[in-house]
Scaffold this motif. Structure first.
Motif, PDB file in Angstrom:
ATOM      1  N   GLN A   1     -30.891 -43.459 -15.551  1.00  0.00           N
ATOM      2  CA  GLN A   1     -29.704 -42.609 -15.631  1.00  0.00           C
ATOM      3  C   GLN A   1     -30.042 -41.154 -15.331  1.00  0.00           C
ATOM      4  OE1 GLN A   1     -28.175 -43.441 -19.528  1.00  0.00           O
ATOM      5  NE2 GLN A   1     -27.157 -45.323 -18.884  1.00  0.00           N
ATOM      6  N   LEU A   2     -31.188 -40.704 -15.819  1.00  0.00           N
ATOM      7  CA  LEU A   2     -31.574 -39.301 -15.634  1.00  0.00           C
ATOM      8  C   LEU A   2     -31.996 -38.972 -14.208  1.00  0.00           C
ATOM      9  CD1 LEU A   2     -33.488 -38.557 -18.969  1.00  0.00           C
ATOM     10  CD2 LEU A   2     -31.168 -37.883 -18.340  1.00  0.00           C
ATOM     11  N   LYS A   3     -32.360 -39.996 -13.432  1.00  0.00           N
ATOM     12  CA  LYS A   3     -32.758 -39.754 -12.040  1.00  0.00           C
ATOM     13  C   LYS A   3     -31.608 -39.183 -11.219  1.00  0.00           C
ATOM     14  CE  LYS A   3     -36.695 -42.761 -11.633  1.00  0.00           C
ATOM     15  NZ  LYS A   3     -37.425 -43.732 -10.853  1.00  0.00           N
ATOM     16  N   TRP A   4     -30.382 -39.376 -11.654  1.00  0.00           N
ATOM     17  CA  TRP A   4     -29.226 -38.804 -10.972  1.00  0.00           C
ATOM     18  C   TRP A   4     -29.244 -37.275 -11.055  1.00  0.00           C
ATOM     19  CZ3 TRP A   4     -26.069 -41.361  -7.849  1.00  0.00           C
ATOM     20  CH2 TRP A   4     -25.998 -42.752  -7.968  1.00  0.00           C
ATOM     21  N   TYR A   5     -29.971 -36.735 -12.025  1.00  0.00           N
ATOM     22  CA  TYR A   5     -29.960 -35.292 -12.276  1.00  0.00           C
ATOM     23  C   TYR A   5     -31.232 -34.593 -11.805  1.00  0.00           C
ATOM     24  CZ  TYR A   5     -26.100 -36.786 -15.161  1.00  0.00           C
ATOM     25  OH  TYR A   5     -24.926 -37.346 -15.599  1.00  0.00           O
TER      26      TYR A   5
ATOM     27  N   LEU B   1     -29.073 -37.791 -26.936  1.00  0.00           N
ATOM     28  CA  LEU B   1     -29.574 -39.087 -27.405  1.00  0.00           C
ATOM     29  C   LEU B   1     -30.370 -38.940 -28.698  1.00  0.00           C
ATOM     30  CD1 LEU B   1     -30.762 -40.614 -24.012  1.00  0.00           C
ATOM     31  CD2 LEU B   1     -28.847 -41.408 -25.412  1.00  0.00           C
ATOM     32  N   PHE B   2     -31.240 -37.940 -28.746  1.00  0.00           N
ATOM     33  CA  PHE B   2     -32.145 -37.777 -29.890  1.00  0.00           C
ATOM     34  C   PHE B   2     -31.406 -37.283 -31.134  1.00  0.00           C
ATOM     35  CE2 PHE B   2     -35.444 -35.684 -32.422  1.00  0.00           C
ATOM     36  CZ  PHE B   2     -36.445 -36.635 -32.411  1.00  0.00           C
ATOM     37  N   TYR B   3     -30.625 -36.224 -30.992  1.00  0.00           N
ATOM     38  CA  TYR B   3     -30.014 -35.588 -32.164  1.00  0.00           C
ATOM     39  C   TYR B   3     -28.653 -36.159 -32.536  1.00  0.00           C
ATOM     40  CZ  TYR B   3     -33.741 -32.191 -31.813  1.00  0.00           C
ATOM     41  OH  TYR B   3     -34.977 -31.595 -31.781  1.00  0.00           O
TER      42      TYR B   3
ATOM     43  N   SER C   1     -48.007 -31.329 -10.139  1.00  0.00           N
ATOM     44  CA  SER C   1     -47.489 -30.304 -11.040  1.00  0.00           C
ATOM     45  C   SER C   1     -46.802 -30.975 -12.225  1.00  0.00           C
ATOM     46  CB  SER C   1     -46.520 -29.390 -10.296  1.00  0.00           C
ATOM     47  OG  SER C   1     -45.436 -30.155  -9.804  1.00  0.00           O
ATOM     48  N   ARG C   2     -46.633 -30.192 -13.258  1.00  0.00           N
ATOM     49  CA  ARG C   2     -45.973 -30.706 -14.455  1.00  0.00           C
ATOM     50  C   ARG C   2     -44.501 -30.952 -14.191  1.00  0.00           C
ATOM     51  NH1 ARG C   2     -48.551 -28.766 -19.680  1.00  0.00           N
ATOM     52  NH2 ARG C   2     -46.452 -29.066 -20.452  1.00  0.00           N
ATOM     53  N   TRP C   3     -43.945 -31.853 -14.972  1.00  0.00           N
ATOM     54  CA  TRP C   3     -42.525 -32.149 -14.869  1.00  0.00           C
ATOM     55  C   TRP C   3     -41.728 -30.984 -15.441  1.00  0.00           C
ATOM     56  CZ3 TRP C   3     -39.448 -34.026 -19.336  1.00  0.00           C
ATOM     57  CH2 TRP C   3     -38.133 -34.318 -18.985  1.00  0.00           C
ATOM     58  N   THR C   4     -40.729 -30.551 -14.714  1.00  0.00           N
ATOM     59  CA  THR C   4     -39.817 -29.512 -15.197  1.00  0.00           C
ATOM     60  C   THR C   4     -38.440 -30.140 -15.334  1.00  0.00           C
ATOM     61  OG1 THR C   4     -41.084 -27.860 -13.979  1.00  0.00           O
ATOM     62  CG2 THR C   4     -38.907 -27.211 -14.751  1.00  0.00           C
ATOM     63  N   PRO C   5     -38.002 -30.378 -16.565  1.00  0.00           N
ATOM     64  CA  PRO C   5     -36.695 -31.027 -16.743  1.00  0.00           C
ATOM     65  C   PRO C   5     -35.555 -30.097 -16.335  1.00  0.00           C
ATOM     66  CG  PRO C   5     -37.590 -30.361 -18.865  1.00  0.00           C
ATOM     67  CD  PRO C   5     -38.644 -30.078 -17.837  1.00  0.00           C
ATOM     68  N   THR C   6     -34.511 -30.677 -15.783  1.00  0.00           N
ATOM     69  CA  THR C   6     -33.318 -29.901 -15.450  1.00  0.00           C
ATOM     70  C   THR C   6     -32.535 -29.669 -16.736  1.00  0.00           C
ATOM     71  OG1 THR C   6     -31.917 -31.837 -15.071  1.00  0.00           O
ATOM     72  CG2 THR C   6     -33.191 -31.017 -13.173  1.00  0.00           C
ATOM     73  N   THR C   7     -31.569 -28.776 -16.687  1.00  0.00           N
ATOM     74  CA  THR C   7     -30.736 -28.538 -17.875  1.00  0.00           C
ATOM     75  C   THR C   7     -29.973 -29.810 -18.248  1.00  0.00           C
ATOM     76  OG1 THR C   7     -29.023 -27.613 -16.458  1.00  0.00           O
ATOM     77  CG2 THR C   7     -30.495 -26.055 -17.523  1.00  0.00           C
ATOM     78  N   ASP C   8     -29.592 -30.601 -17.250  1.00  0.00           N
ATOM     79  CA  ASP C   8     -28.911 -31.873 -17.535  1.00  0.00           C
ATOM     80  C   ASP C   8     -29.848 -32.863 -18.223  1.00  0.00           C
ATOM     81  OD1 ASP C   8     -26.323 -31.268 -16.525  1.00  0.00           O
ATOM     82  OD2 ASP C   8     -27.039 -31.602 -14.485  1.00  0.00           O
ATOM     83  N   HIS C   9     -31.107 -32.920 -17.784  1.00  0.00           N
ATOM     84  CA  HIS C   9     -32.090 -33.788 -18.447  1.00  0.00           C
ATOM     85  C   HIS C   9     -32.177 -33.418 -19.929  1.00  0.00           C
ATOM     86  CE1 HIS C   9     -34.510 -34.506 -14.477  1.00  0.00           C
ATOM     87  NE2 HIS C   9     -33.577 -35.425 -14.627  1.00  0.00           N
ATOM     88  N   ILE C  10     -32.354 -32.140 -20.198  1.00  0.00           N
ATOM     89  CA  ILE C  10     -32.516 -31.673 -21.577  1.00  0.00           C
ATOM     90  C   ILE C  10     -31.260 -31.944 -22.400  1.00  0.00           C
ATOM     91  CG2 ILE C  10     -32.857 -29.624 -23.023  1.00  0.00           C
ATOM     92  CD1 ILE C  10     -34.611 -28.539 -20.694  1.00  0.00           C
TER      93      ILE C  10
END
Length: 120
Positions: free
Chosen positions: A41-45, A21-23, A6-15
């Motif tokens: 780092q994001l694997k924690w979320y 980082l980006f903006y 299945s496709r990756w679904t980012p958590t609200t913390d990931h986003i």
């Protein structure tokens, strides 16, 4: 039997973190090492892979480019004003019916961005 991923679904913390980082941190084109660190780092979320982080940045840059294009290349058709005698208008070309609102640079010109180093 085939196993469909299945496709990756980012958590609200990931986003939230990726947007930060980006903006706010200026991380636009992270290096492989930076993507690996961000991913760790994001694997924690929640579940996330290297390719998810990599393609997230690719997609964000693409979306930013599209936004810039759509806001800087607004073309408005000119209306006949009646201020000029239509019989005296010569050498009219189809391109002349648009007014370009936006940058004075040609559409093919590329804008150079500033990359701020990621300290994570």
């Amino acid at each position: 039997m085939l196993c469909r991923q299945s496709r990756w679904t980012p958590t609200t913390d990931h986003i939230r973190i990726l947007n930060e980082l980006f903006y706010n941190k200026g991380v636009r084109s992270p290096t492989i090492e930076q993507v690996q660190r961000i991913c760790l780092q994001l694997k924690w979320y929640g579940k996330i892979e290297f390719k998810n982080v990599y393609y997230w940045f690719v997609n964000q840059r693409s979306q930013e480019k599209q936004k810039k294009r759509s806001t800087s290349d607004v073309h408005v058709p000119m209306q006949r004003s009646g201020l000029v005698d239509d019989d005296k208008v010569t050498n009219w070309k189809h391109e002349d019916q648009y007014i370009n609102f936006g940058s004075s640079a040609p559409a093919s010109a590329s804008s150079a961005g500033v990359l701020i180093a990621f300290n994570g």
